[in-house]
Design an enzyme around this catalytic site. Structure first.
Site, short mmCIF file in Angstrom:
data_model
loop_
_atom_site.label_atom_id
_atom_site.label_comp_id
_atom_site.label_asym_id
_atom_site.label_seq_id
_atom_site.Cartn_x
_atom_site.Cartn_y
_atom_site.Cartn_z
CE LYS A 147 32.07 53.40 31.04
NZ LYS A 147 31.02 53.55 32.07
CE1 TYR B 264 26.81 51.16 29.43
CE2 TYR B 264 27.19 52.97 27.91
CZ TYR B 264 27.65 52.10 28.89
OH TYR B 264 28.94 52.19 29.34
CG ASN C 144 32.51 54.33 35.42
OD1 ASN C 144 32.52 54.46 34.19
ND2 ASN C 144 31.76 53.44 36.03
CG HIS D 267 31.34 48.59 29.81
ND1 HIS D 267 30.23 48.42 30.59
CD2 HIS D 267 31.38 47.53 28.97
CE1 HIS D 267 29.61 47.30 30.23
NE2 HIS D 267 30.29 46.74 29.24
CD GLU E 159 28.69 44.17 27.27
OE1 GLU E 159 27.79 44.43 28.10
OE2 GLU E 159 29.90 44.18 27.57
P1 CMP Z 1 29.03 50.70 32.92
O1 CMP Z 1 29.73 49.49 33.40
O2 CMP Z 1 29.52 51.27 31.64
O3 CMP Z 1 27.48 50.37 32.80
C1 CMP Z 1 26.48 51.34 32.99
C2 CMP Z 1 27.04 52.65 33.41
O4 CMP Z 1 26.10 53.55 33.94
C3 CMP Z 1 28.03 52.46 34.53
O5 CMP Z 1 29.20 51.85 34.04
C4 CMP Z 1 28.18 53.87 35.07
O6 CMP Z 1 29.18 54.60 34.40
C5 CMP Z 1 26.82 54.46 34.74
N1 CMP Z 1 26.08 54.70 35.96
C6 CMP Z 1 25.70 53.80 36.86
N2 CMP Z 1 25.02 54.41 37.86
C7 CMP Z 1 24.98 55.71 37.55
C8 CMP Z 1 24.41 56.85 38.18
N3 CMP Z 1 23.75 56.75 39.34
N4 CMP Z 1 24.58 58.02 37.57
C9 CMP Z 1 25.23 58.12 36.40
N5 CMP Z 1 25.78 57.09 35.76
C10 CMP Z 1 25.66 55.89 36.33
#
Ligand code: CMP
Length: 139
Positions: free
Chosen positions: A10, A50, A113, A116, A127
């Site tokens: 990311k 998403y 984070n 993904h 995906e």
């Molecule tokens: P990802 O696996 O990319 O799939 C959806 C993403 O949404 C997840 O990782 C997080 O980075 C993001 N995400 C999930 N919960 C929250 C939240 N409460 N606030 C902001 N981002 C979120």
């Protein structure tokens, strides 16, 4: 048998020059990076990717974040690729992630984070095809 999963490094990871560090953690599991490219997602691409989260309160922020800088999209292949990658990624919220995982080591927040990974083989196939042509994947 070898299976595949889809991965994104990311914008928080590319911004901090962590592509190589994270790839080393991926390869340390035995997974092979069989396709990889660096892209700056368009808003439409991020919203489409998403779409399952469209109704969630964090959707707009998530899309804004995912287009805030370049990402690296990848296809990973190896034994039990989906769970193997999820184990090394760690929990979505880095505060809950185990020691030694990518998110515990590198992630900044639940949004930023760092990585993904697909949550099932079925979604991995969807995906992968969202970002890669068959001709771009060499097993
Ligand atoms: P990802 O696996 O990319 O799939 C959806 C993403 O949404 C997840 O990782 C997080 O980075 C993001 N995400 C999930 N919960 C929250 C939240 N409460 N606030 C902001 N981002 C979120």
């Amino acid at each position: 048998a070898a299976t595949r999963t889809f991965s994104i490094l990311k914008p928080d990871a590319t911004r901090r020059n962590l592509t190589g560090a994270i790839n080393a953690m991926i390869e340390g599991t035995g997974l092979r990076i069989i396709a990889q490219k660096r892209l700056h997602l368009t808003r439409a691409q991020a919203e489409g990717f998403y779409a399952v989260h469209r109704e969630r309160g964090f959707f707009g922020e998530l899309v804004d974040f995912m287009i805030s800088g370049p990402v690296v999209v990848q296809v990973l292949e190896g034994e039990n690729a989906v769970p193997t990658y999820r184990d090394i990624m760690g929990a979505t919220n880095p505060a809950n992630a185990d020691e030694g995982t990518i998110r515990k080591t590198h992630a900044e927040s639940i949004e930023a984070n760092s990585v993904h990974g697909s949550d099932s083989e079925e979604n991995a196939a969807i995906e992968i095809s969202y970002f890669f042509a068959q001709t771009e994947i060499t097993g």
